[in-house]
Write a protein that holds these residues in place. Structure first.
Motif, PDB file in Angstrom:
ATOM      1  N   UNK A 192      -1.371  10.224   5.131  1.00 26.99           N
ATOM      2  CA  UNK A 192      -1.496  11.008   3.902  1.00 26.99           C
ATOM      3  C   UNK A 192      -1.388  10.131   2.658  1.00 26.99           C
ATOM      4  N   UNK A 193      -0.510   9.148   2.701  1.00 26.80           N
ATOM      5  CA  UNK A 193      -0.382   8.229   1.550  1.00 26.80           C
ATOM      6  C   UNK A 193      -1.692   7.467   1.321  1.00 26.80           C
ATOM      7  N   UNK A 194      -2.333   7.043   2.403  1.00 29.09           N
ATOM      8  CA  UNK A 194      -3.612   6.328   2.268  1.00 29.09           C
ATOM      9  C   UNK A 194      -4.668   7.245   1.677  1.00 29.09           C
ATOM     10  N   UNK A 195      -4.735   8.475   2.168  1.00 33.05           N
ATOM     11  CA  UNK A 195      -5.732   9.426   1.657  1.00 33.05           C
ATOM     12  C   UNK A 195      -5.483   9.729   0.175  1.00 33.05           C
ATOM     13  N   UNK A 196      -4.209   9.874  -0.212  1.00 36.57           N
ATOM     14  CA  UNK A 196      -3.900  10.094  -1.640  1.00 36.57           C
ATOM     15  C   UNK A 196      -4.527   9.000  -2.499  1.00 36.57           C
ATOM     16  N   UNK A 197      -4.389   7.776  -2.037  1.00 36.38           N
ATOM     17  CA  UNK A 197      -4.889   6.647  -2.828  1.00 36.38           C
ATOM     18  C   UNK A 197      -6.406   6.553  -2.809  1.00 36.38           C
ATOM     19  N   UNK A 198      -6.988   6.828  -1.668  1.00 38.33           N
ATOM     20  CA  UNK A 198      -8.447   6.792  -1.585  1.00 38.33           C
ATOM     21  C   UNK A 198      -9.055   7.855  -2.495  1.00 38.33           C
ATOM     22  N   UNK A 199      -8.439   9.025  -2.528  1.00 39.46           N
ATOM     23  CA  UNK A 199      -8.936  10.103  -3.397  1.00 39.46           C
ATOM     24  C   UNK A 199      -8.831   9.693  -4.862  1.00 39.46           C
ATOM     25  N   UNK A 200      -7.763   8.981  -5.178  1.00 43.25           N
ATOM     26  CA  UNK A 200      -7.577   8.539  -6.569  1.00 43.25           C
ATOM     27  C   UNK A 200      -8.650   7.523  -6.978  1.00 43.25           C
ATOM     28  N   UNK A 201      -9.073   6.697  -6.041  1.00 45.67           N
ATOM     29  CA  UNK A 201     -10.121   5.721  -6.353  1.00 45.67           C
ATOM     30  C   UNK A 201     -11.396   6.444  -6.743  1.00 45.67           C
ATOM     31  N   UNK A 258      -9.594  -3.690  -5.147  1.00 47.37           N
ATOM     32  CA  UNK A 258     -10.634  -4.571  -5.709  1.00 47.37           C
ATOM     33  C   UNK A 258     -10.226  -5.257  -6.996  1.00 47.37           C
ATOM     34  N   UNK A 259      -9.442  -4.536  -7.822  1.00 49.06           N
ATOM     35  CA  UNK A 259      -9.040  -5.107  -9.116  1.00 49.06           C
ATOM     36  C   UNK A 259      -7.896  -6.106  -8.975  1.00 49.06           C
ATOM     37  N   UNK A 260      -7.515  -6.403  -7.736  1.00 53.59           N
ATOM     38  CA  UNK A 260      -6.471  -7.395  -7.529  1.00 53.59           C
ATOM     39  C   UNK A 260      -5.077  -6.797  -7.380  1.00 53.59           C
ATOM     40  N   UNK A 261      -4.955  -5.473  -7.632  1.00 53.18           N
ATOM     41  CA  UNK A 261      -3.645  -4.835  -7.504  1.00 53.18           C
ATOM     42  C   UNK A 261      -3.172  -4.868  -6.048  1.00 53.18           C
ATOM     43  N   UNK A 262      -1.858  -5.044  -5.906  1.00 52.47           N
ATOM     44  CA  UNK A 262      -1.249  -5.037  -4.578  1.00 52.47           C
ATOM     45  C   UNK A 262      -0.100  -4.043  -4.608  1.00 52.47           C
ATOM     46  N   UNK A 263      -0.033  -3.204  -3.607  1.00 50.05           N
ATOM     47  CA  UNK A 263       1.018  -2.194  -3.552  1.00 50.05           C
ATOM     48  C   UNK A 263       1.735  -2.317  -2.209  1.00 50.05           C
ATOM     49  N   UNK A 275      -0.493 -12.971   5.510  1.00 51.16           N
ATOM     50  CA  UNK A 275      -0.987 -11.590   5.407  1.00 51.16           C
ATOM     51  C   UNK A 275      -1.827 -11.334   4.152  1.00 51.16           C
ATOM     52  N   UNK A 276      -1.259 -11.620   2.984  1.00 51.76           N
ATOM     53  CA  UNK A 276      -1.951 -11.256   1.749  1.00 51.76           C
ATOM     54  C   UNK A 276      -3.211 -12.082   1.538  1.00 51.76           C
ATOM     55  N   UNK A 277      -3.123 -13.352   1.831  1.00 49.11           N
ATOM     56  CA  UNK A 277      -4.261 -14.250   1.642  1.00 49.11           C
ATOM     57  C   UNK A 277      -5.436 -13.835   2.538  1.00 49.11           C
ATOM     58  N   UNK A 278      -5.161 -13.613   3.799  1.00 50.30           N
ATOM     59  CA  UNK A 278      -6.230 -13.217   4.724  1.00 50.30           C
ATOM     60  C   UNK A 278      -6.779 -11.828   4.388  1.00 50.30           C
ATOM     61  N   UNK A 279      -5.878 -10.921   4.034  1.00 51.26           N
ATOM     62  CA  UNK A 279      -6.320  -9.551   3.728  1.00 51.26           C
ATOM     63  C   UNK A 279      -7.222  -9.543   2.493  1.00 51.26           C
ATOM     64  N   UNK A 280      -6.846 -10.317   1.480  1.00 53.20           N
ATOM     65  CA  UNK A 280      -7.642 -10.391   0.260  1.00 53.20           C
ATOM     66  C   UNK A 280      -9.038 -10.944   0.554  1.00 53.20           C
ATOM     67  N   UNK A 281      -9.092 -11.947   1.402  1.00 54.73           N
ATOM     68  CA  UNK A 281     -10.385 -12.538   1.766  1.00 54.73           C
ATOM     69  C   UNK A 281     -11.272 -11.508   2.471  1.00 54.73           C
ATOM     70  N   UNK A 282     -10.675 -10.686   3.329  1.00 48.46           N
ATOM     71  CA  UNK A 282     -11.451  -9.648   4.035  1.00 48.46           C
ATOM     72  C   UNK A 282     -11.940  -8.564   3.073  1.00 48.46           C
ATOM     73  N   UNK A 283     -11.066  -8.172   2.140  1.00 52.50           N
ATOM     74  CA  UNK A 283     -11.439  -7.170   1.136  1.00 52.50           C
ATOM     75  C   UNK A 283     -12.701  -7.613   0.397  1.00 52.50           C
ATOM     76  N   UNK A 284     -12.730  -8.883   0.034  1.00 49.34           N
ATOM     77  CA  UNK A 284     -13.861  -9.404  -0.743  1.00 49.34           C
ATOM     78  C   UNK A 284     -15.093  -9.606   0.136  1.00 49.34           C
ATOM     79  N   UNK A 285     -14.892 -10.248   1.280  1.00 52.38           N
ATOM     80  CA  UNK A 285     -16.022 -10.583   2.152  1.00 52.38           C
ATOM     81  C   UNK A 285     -16.738  -9.320   2.652  1.00 52.38           C
ATOM     82  N   UNK A 286     -15.969  -8.262   2.881  1.00 52.56           N
ATOM     83  CA  UNK A 286     -16.554  -7.051   3.455  1.00 52.56           C
ATOM     84  C   UNK A 286     -16.868  -5.992   2.387  1.00 52.56           C
ATOM     85  N   UNK A 287     -16.662  -6.350   1.103  1.00 52.64           N
ATOM     86  CA  UNK A 287     -17.016  -5.439   0.010  1.00 52.64           C
ATOM     87  C   UNK A 287     -16.293  -4.093   0.111  1.00 52.64           C
TER      88      UNK A 287
END
Ligand code: CTP
Ligand code: CA
Length: 223
Positions: free
Chosen positions: A212-221, A195-200, A155-167
């Motif tokens: 709502x939790x996702x939106x809270x975090x997106x707004x914080x970004x 992007x900074x490598x943090x995982x939650x 999960x984490x390895x593939x997800x991280x690769x997608x985060x980077x590849x898709x910007x």
């Protein structure tokens, strides 16, 4: 006394959400689909709308009713989803791609119903455009891009690769092999990668709560 039941913290923000799976036609009566219900994407669209955002929901076929007040664009194939998303991308402050887009489509779609004449039927599949990757390439400063990663392993390895590849700015990593997470469930269990490598790691919760939790975090970004 009137009390606000929610925080209108998304007023003036335009959100483009994609949801559900796509249908890739085989012939006039058949398609290749996937198990996505649309619940996660519709919950995000509803939550953003309730918080005051202007919401465009681009959805593949789904049994769900679009939330009140959102601009709804129904599509079937990945190609149609791409067109709808590209048409609205430039006006969006954030794009959240919860849709399960088919990776492949049938090369030669039959214009007549295929008859069961032969013992074997071979369909040739060709790759669909990666909508999110294209958005990542076109993204302008300030636009926030959130993707989902549906995985059954690593999960984490593939997800991280997608985060980077898709910007992306954030990816929601979803272990779809779990019974309580992923396709057609009312709950979800996800890990968020930044992007900074943090995982939650988030605990199990309903898709509405998670929206709502996702939106809270997106707004914080961004804000
Ligand atoms: N996505 C997309 N267009 C595609 C395929 C996927 O926009 N043609 C988006 C999905 O909406 C999701 C993210 O990309 O937000 C990741 O989708 P996923 O299927 O997990 O990853 P893929 O990049 O398609 O890789 P694979 O299926 O091989 O794991
Ligand atoms: Ca895929």
């Amino acid at each position: 006394r009137f009390t606000m039941a929610f925080a209108a913290d998304m007023l003036g923000i335009k959100v483009l959400v994609t949801a559900a799976g796509t249908y890739e036609p085989i012939d006039p009566v058949r398609y290749i689909g996937n198990r996505s219900s649309g619940k996660m994407g519709y919950a995000i669209a509803e939550a953003a709308k309730k918080r005051g955002a202007e919401v465009i929901l681009v959805s593949g076929p789904s049994a769900l009713t679009p939330p009140d007040g959102v601009e709804f664009i129904g599509v079937e194939s990945a190609a149609e989803m791409r067109d709808a998303v590209m048409e609205h991308f430039s006006e969006a402050d954030m794009v959240i791609k919860a849709a399960a887009v088919a990776d492949y489509r049938v090369r030669n779609v039959s214009d007549q119903k295929i008859k069961k004449n032969d013992e074997e039927l071979n369909l040739v599949l060709e790759k669909n455009p990666d909508i999110l990757k294209e958005l990542g390439e076109k993204k302008r400063a300030g636009q926030i891009l959130v993707g989902f990663a549906a995985e059954t392993q690593n999960l984490l390895e593939y997800a991280k690769a997608k985060l980077e590849k898709k910007n992306l700015d954030m990816i929601v990593a979803n272990d779809v092999s779990r019974k309580d997470a992923g396709f057609n469930t009312d709950t979800n269990v996800v890990k968020l990668l930044y992007r900074n490598g943090a995982i939650e790691e988030l605990p199990i919760m309903t898709k509405h709560k998670l929206a709502d939790e996702l939106l809270n975090r997106v707004l914080k970004i961004k804000y």
